[in-house]
Scaffold this motif. Structure first.
Motif, PDB file in Angstrom:
ATOM      1  N   ARG A 425      -3.800 -25.193 -25.286  1.00  0.00           N
ATOM      2  CA  ARG A 425      -3.306 -26.382 -24.567  1.00  0.00           C
ATOM      3  C   ARG A 425      -1.800 -26.314 -24.412  1.00  0.00           C
ATOM      4  NH1 ARG A 425      -7.117 -29.560 -27.129  1.00  0.00           N
ATOM      5  NH2 ARG A 425      -5.732 -29.850 -28.909  1.00  0.00           N
ATOM      6  N   ASP A 426      -1.104 -25.914 -25.494  1.00  0.00           N
ATOM      7  CA  ASP A 426       0.368 -25.859 -25.456  1.00  0.00           C
ATOM      8  C   ASP A 426       0.853 -24.792 -24.477  1.00  0.00           C
ATOM      9  OD1 ASP A 426       0.222 -27.771 -27.354  1.00  0.00           O
ATOM     10  OD2 ASP A 426       0.826 -26.486 -29.052  1.00  0.00           O
ATOM     11  N   TYR A 427       0.190 -23.633 -24.492  1.00  0.00           N
ATOM     12  CA  TYR A 427       0.586 -22.562 -23.559  1.00  0.00           C
ATOM     13  C   TYR A 427       0.460 -23.067 -22.122  1.00  0.00           C
ATOM     14  CZ  TYR A 427       0.279 -18.428 -20.593  1.00  0.00           C
ATOM     15  OH  TYR A 427       0.466 -17.526 -19.575  1.00  0.00           O
ATOM     16  N   ASP A 428      -0.644 -23.718 -21.858  1.00  0.00           N
ATOM     17  CA  ASP A 428      -0.935 -24.195 -20.500  1.00  0.00           C
ATOM     18  C   ASP A 428       0.085 -25.202 -19.999  1.00  0.00           C
ATOM     19  OD1 ASP A 428      -2.888 -23.169 -18.968  1.00  0.00           O
ATOM     20  OD2 ASP A 428      -4.512 -24.455 -19.715  1.00  0.00           O
ATOM     21  N   ALA A 429       0.682 -25.922 -20.938  1.00  0.00           N
ATOM     22  CA  ALA A 429       1.547 -27.041 -20.542  1.00  0.00           C
ATOM     23  C   ALA A 429       2.995 -26.595 -20.310  1.00  0.00           C
ATOM     24  CB  ALA A 429       1.498 -28.123 -21.631  1.00  0.00           C
ATOM     25  N   GLN A 430       3.274 -25.320 -20.387  1.00  0.00           N
ATOM     26  CA  GLN A 430       4.668 -24.878 -20.214  1.00  0.00           C
ATOM     27  C   GLN A 430       4.706 -23.603 -19.363  1.00  0.00           C
ATOM     28  OE1 GLN A 430       6.018 -21.945 -22.232  1.00  0.00           O
ATOM     29  NE2 GLN A 430       3.818 -21.568 -22.082  1.00  0.00           N
ATOM     30  N   ARG A 431       5.885 -22.976 -19.247  1.00  0.00           N
ATOM     31  CA  ARG A 431       6.015 -21.920 -18.241  1.00  0.00           C
ATOM     32  C   ARG A 431       6.490 -20.574 -18.792  1.00  0.00           C
ATOM     33  NH1 ARG A 431       4.223 -23.188 -14.137  1.00  0.00           N
ATOM     34  NH2 ARG A 431       4.940 -21.263 -13.179  1.00  0.00           N
ATOM     35  N   ASN A 432       6.480 -20.412 -20.100  1.00  0.00           N
ATOM     36  CA  ASN A 432       6.981 -19.175 -20.698  1.00  0.00           C
ATOM     37  C   ASN A 432       5.809 -18.270 -21.125  1.00  0.00           C
ATOM     38  OD1 ASN A 432       8.835 -17.377 -21.747  1.00  0.00           O
ATOM     39  ND2 ASN A 432       9.777 -18.851 -23.148  1.00  0.00           N
ATOM     40  N   ALA A 433       6.095 -16.980 -21.284  1.00  0.00           N
ATOM     41  CA  ALA A 433       5.090 -16.067 -21.844  1.00  0.00           C
ATOM     42  C   ALA A 433       4.985 -16.289 -23.352  1.00  0.00           C
ATOM     43  CB  ALA A 433       5.459 -14.621 -21.544  1.00  0.00           C
ATOM     44  N   GLU A 434       3.876 -15.873 -23.940  1.00  0.00           N
ATOM     45  CA  GLU A 434       3.633 -16.216 -25.345  1.00  0.00           C
ATOM     46  C   GLU A 434       2.783 -15.155 -26.035  1.00  0.00           C
ATOM     47  OE1 GLU A 434       2.655 -20.302 -25.820  1.00  0.00           O
ATOM     48  OE2 GLU A 434       1.435 -19.996 -27.610  1.00  0.00           O
ATOM     49  N   ILE A 435       3.083 -14.946 -27.321  1.00  0.00           N
ATOM     50  CA  ILE A 435       2.247 -14.044 -28.125  1.00  0.00           C
ATOM     51  C   ILE A 435       1.533 -14.838 -29.217  1.00  0.00           C
ATOM     52  CG2 ILE A 435       2.234 -12.093 -29.744  1.00  0.00           C
ATOM     53  CD1 ILE A 435       4.444 -10.799 -28.306  1.00  0.00           C
ATOM     54  N   TRP A 436       0.240 -14.599 -29.337  1.00  0.00           N
ATOM     55  CA  TRP A 436      -0.501 -15.094 -30.497  1.00  0.00           C
ATOM     56  C   TRP A 436      -0.751 -13.905 -31.401  1.00  0.00           C
ATOM     57  CZ3 TRP A 436      -4.975 -18.068 -27.595  1.00  0.00           C
ATOM     58  CH2 TRP A 436      -4.422 -19.166 -26.919  1.00  0.00           C
ATOM     59  N   ASN A 437      -0.214 -14.003 -32.578  1.00  0.00           N
ATOM     60  CA  ASN A 437      -0.338 -12.924 -33.549  1.00  0.00           C
ATOM     61  C   ASN A 437      -1.504 -13.255 -34.478  1.00  0.00           C
ATOM     62  OD1 ASN A 437       0.301 -10.763 -35.260  1.00  0.00           O
ATOM     63  ND2 ASN A 437       1.734 -12.024 -36.463  1.00  0.00           N
ATOM     64  N   VAL A 438      -2.603 -12.507 -34.362  1.00  0.00           N
ATOM     65  CA  VAL A 438      -3.799 -12.842 -35.142  1.00  0.00           C
ATOM     66  C   VAL A 438      -4.073 -11.742 -36.176  1.00  0.00           C
ATOM     67  CG1 VAL A 438      -6.191 -13.628 -34.980  1.00  0.00           C
ATOM     68  CG2 VAL A 438      -4.709 -13.789 -32.974  1.00  0.00           C
ATOM     69  N   PRO A 439      -3.836 -12.027 -37.463  1.00  0.00           N
ATOM     70  CA  PRO A 439      -4.102 -10.997 -38.475  1.00  0.00           C
ATOM     71  C   PRO A 439      -5.606 -10.754 -38.621  1.00  0.00           C
ATOM     72  CG  PRO A 439      -3.402 -13.074 -39.507  1.00  0.00           C
ATOM     73  CD  PRO A 439      -3.376 -13.306 -38.038  1.00  0.00           C
ATOM     74  N   ILE A 440      -6.023  -9.525 -38.362  1.00  0.00           N
ATOM     75  CA  ILE A 440      -7.464  -9.211 -38.504  1.00  0.00           C
ATOM     76  C   ILE A 440      -7.664  -8.235 -39.656  1.00  0.00           C
ATOM     77  CG2 ILE A 440      -8.032  -9.651 -36.080  1.00  0.00           C
ATOM     78  CD1 ILE A 440      -8.212  -6.509 -35.796  1.00  0.00           C
ATOM     79  N   SER A 441      -8.868  -8.246 -40.166  1.00  0.00           N
ATOM     80  CA  SER A 441      -9.224  -7.335 -41.260  1.00  0.00           C
ATOM     81  C   SER A 441      -9.271  -5.903 -40.757  1.00  0.00           C
ATOM     82  CB  SER A 441     -10.598  -7.727 -41.796  1.00  0.00           C
ATOM     83  OG  SER A 441     -11.100  -6.680 -42.592  1.00  0.00           O
ATOM     84  N   ASP A 442      -8.827  -4.969 -41.610  1.00  0.00           N
ATOM     85  CA  ASP A 442      -8.953  -3.554 -41.223  1.00  0.00           C
ATOM     86  C   ASP A 442     -10.240  -2.939 -41.792  1.00  0.00           C
ATOM     87  OD1 ASP A 442      -8.439  -3.195 -43.897  1.00  0.00           O
ATOM     88  OD2 ASP A 442      -6.660  -1.947 -43.631  1.00  0.00           O
ATOM     89  N   LEU A 443     -11.123  -3.811 -42.304  1.00  0.00           N
ATOM     90  CA  LEU A 443     -12.367  -3.300 -42.896  1.00  0.00           C
ATOM     91  C   LEU A 443     -13.555  -3.372 -41.945  1.00  0.00           C
ATOM     92  CD1 LEU A 443     -12.017  -4.817 -46.474  1.00  0.00           C
ATOM     93  CD2 LEU A 443     -11.561  -2.461 -45.742  1.00  0.00           C
ATOM     94  N   VAL A 444     -13.400  -4.177 -40.884  1.00  0.00           N
ATOM     95  CA  VAL A 444     -14.516  -4.337 -39.952  1.00  0.00           C
ATOM     96  C   VAL A 444     -14.516  -3.146 -38.992  1.00  0.00           C
ATOM     97  CG1 VAL A 444     -15.594  -5.818 -38.219  1.00  0.00           C
ATOM     98  CG2 VAL A 444     -14.346  -6.840 -40.140  1.00  0.00           C
ATOM     99  N   THR A 445     -15.429  -2.256 -39.219  1.00  0.00           N
ATOM    100  CA  THR A 445     -15.487  -1.012 -38.440  1.00  0.00           C
ATOM    101  C   THR A 445     -16.473  -1.177 -37.297  1.00  0.00           C
ATOM    102  OG1 THR A 445     -15.102   0.153 -40.504  1.00  0.00           O
ATOM    103  CG2 THR A 445     -15.808   1.492 -38.653  1.00  0.00           C
TER     104      THR A 445
END
Ligand SMILES: Cc1ncc(C[n+]2csc(CCOP(=O)(O)OP(=O)(O)O)c2C)c(N)n1
Ligand SMILES: [Mg+2]
Length: 460
Positions: A425-445
């Motif tokens: 919602r926040d991304y949609d309401a403004q005009r800048n580019a954005e990164i979502w940094n999502v930490p994922i497990s390195d065990l899921v193969t």
């Protein structure tokens, strides 16, 4: 794509940066045009666009730097390349070959149709669904044509190394596979392992007997995908519709099946990438363009549903990582509406992280979701399959939220998946580019990697 490139000045006695660009370009498979004549400049420009359009490969137009400054001599009017591309209409199938295909279709108990980019280009989707209804076939696509049949209860998604568990099971039972506008690459057939029992027919403008070192099919119908499929439906019609592969129970199983059900323990502070992708699938609107990276995590995002193949951008031809941000910037510039998401691995994104400055400078809106396992995951998982030390491929989770903010963009590290909805919602309401940094497990193969062990190594 046409690239306008400078060349060293043609009239200079000596030039520090003089070098022959053509071999560098042609080595990539692109076409190079030395535009060294002002009198023939229109011909050179036309050739570049003709090759890009007709041969569907990039063309690089090299114009020496001093020539660029000269006025064009009085040239006649420019005739665009599009007026020269042969207009041939759709290629109809050869009746004998069509007859053989229909015979196979009439006898098949477990047919599956795989649509590729040729089917997208020829607008064959509805025709394929109609044929599949008539013969009881299941529907699948190549990776680039992903999403074409997501609305259809008998669609089993992508064919190949990225197939879901249930798709692999059904392909293994198939007695007839029809490739419509699909060249049947090594990846699409999973190196020939995906449908071992099937008789394979290919409907294509350019049928190929040999592709990626393998026999492609047993029967070839040279035709435009839509024209070939429509003709087959028409010929088959006299026999009446068949159940083929289809049943209500199977449709229910397909609807409920998770792409991969293997269990892994997930370290605190990280997420199962399959859950991340499921949540992204929920919050990212279906009409957005999506660009997919090529690392290990690409397996997971392949199974997002309900987006048109025309809106899915994936570059696997050479398998280089790092280039997805460039592709995404191109898509964001072309769309110019902010509705573009790049889902990418951390190692790949870091390779060209300076392009965040390009996004900022051009005021481009792009949403980047980093599936951050703190590593070159593809390498980590391969090394582990081989029982080798993985530490050389692990570099730790970069703080992409802060990095983005350093470039003047927006950035957030995701601590709970429930945040994604409000982040959207926040991304949609403004005009800048954005990164979502999502930490994922390195065990899921991914299943693709798990199968490497069984296949033997050095082969993908
Ligand atoms: C330019 C280039 N360098 C190296 C590789 C080998 N390679 C393939 S996938 C991969 C790891 C990618 O890491 P990341 O982007 O973090 O994605 P992940 O695999 O962790 O999901 C590497 C190094 C490559 N394909 N291309
Ligand atoms: Mg990674």
């Amino acid at each position: 794509m046409v690239v306008f490139a400078g060349e060293s000045p043609i009239n200079a006695r000596w030039y520090n940066q003089a070098f022959d660009q053509a071999p560098l370009v042609t080595a990539t498979g692109a076409h190079y045009i030395r535009a060294h004549s002002t009198a023939r400049m229109y011909d050179s420009v036309r050739e570049a666009f003709y090759v890009a359009r007709h041969e569907r490969r990039p063309a690089v137009l090299g114009v020496p730097y001093d020539l660029q400054k000269l006025p064009l001599p009085g040239l006649s009017e420019y005739v665009s390349s599009s007026s020269l591309v042969p207009e041939t209409g759709r290629t109809p199938p050869n009746p004998d070959m069509l007859g053989r295909l229909v015979e196979r279709l009439a006898g098949a108990q477990r047919p599956i149709i795989i649509a590729g980019r040729g089917a997208v280009r020829s607008g064959a989707q509805a025709a394929i669904e109609e044929l599949a209804d008539a013969c009881g076939a299941l529907l699948s696509t190549t990776l680039p044509a992903r999403g074409m049949f997501d609305h259809n209860p008998y669609s089993i998604g992508v064919a190949g190394g990225f197939s879901t568990e249930i798709a692999r099971e059904l392909f293994a039972e198939s007695d007839l596979v029809i490739a419509a506008g699909a060249s049947l690459t090594y990846y699409t057939t999973d190196g020939g392992a995906l449908f071992p029992k099937a008789f394979v027919a290919q409907i294509d403008e350019r049928p190929r007997g040999l592709k990626d070192g393998m026999r492609t099919a047993d029967l070839f119908v040279r035709a435009d995908a839509k024209a070939g499929i429509e003709a087959a439906t028409w010929e088959l019609a006299s026999g009446g519709a068949k159940a083929g592969f289809r049943s209500v129970e199977l449709a229910q199983r397909i609807a409920l099946a998770a792409p991969d059900t293997a269990q892994f323990s997930i370290a605190p502070g990280t997420f199962d990438p399959r859950h991340v992708v499921a949540e992204l699938d929920r919050v990212i609107p279906k009409d957005w363009e999506m660009v997919s990276g090529s690392g290990h995590s690409a397996y997971f995002q392949t199974h997002m549903r309900g987006r048109r193949p025309e809106q899915f951008h994936v570059m696997r031809e050479f398998g280089a990582i790092g280039n997805s941000i460039s592709i995404a910037i191109g898509v964001a510039a072309a769309e110019n509406n902010g509705k573009v998401v790049l889902i990418e691995g951390d190692g790949s994104l870091i390779m060209h992280i300076q392009e965040l400055e390009t996004l900022k400078r051009h005021g481009l809106r792009l949403l980047i979701c980093v599936l951050n396992d703190g590593a070159y995951g593809a390498e980590v998982h391969k090394l582990r399959q081989d029982g080798l030390d993985d530490s050389g491929a692990i570099f730790g989770r970069a703080d992409f939220g802060s990095i983005a903010r350093g470039f003047g963009l927006r950035g957030a590290t995701v601590a709970e998946l429930s945040q994604l909805q409000s982040l959207m919602r926040d991304y949609d309401a403004q005009r800048n580019a954005e990164i979502w940094n999502v930490p994922i497990s390195d065990l899921v193969t991914s299943p693709t990697m798990r199968r490497l062990k069984a296949k033997g190594h050095g082969v993908m």
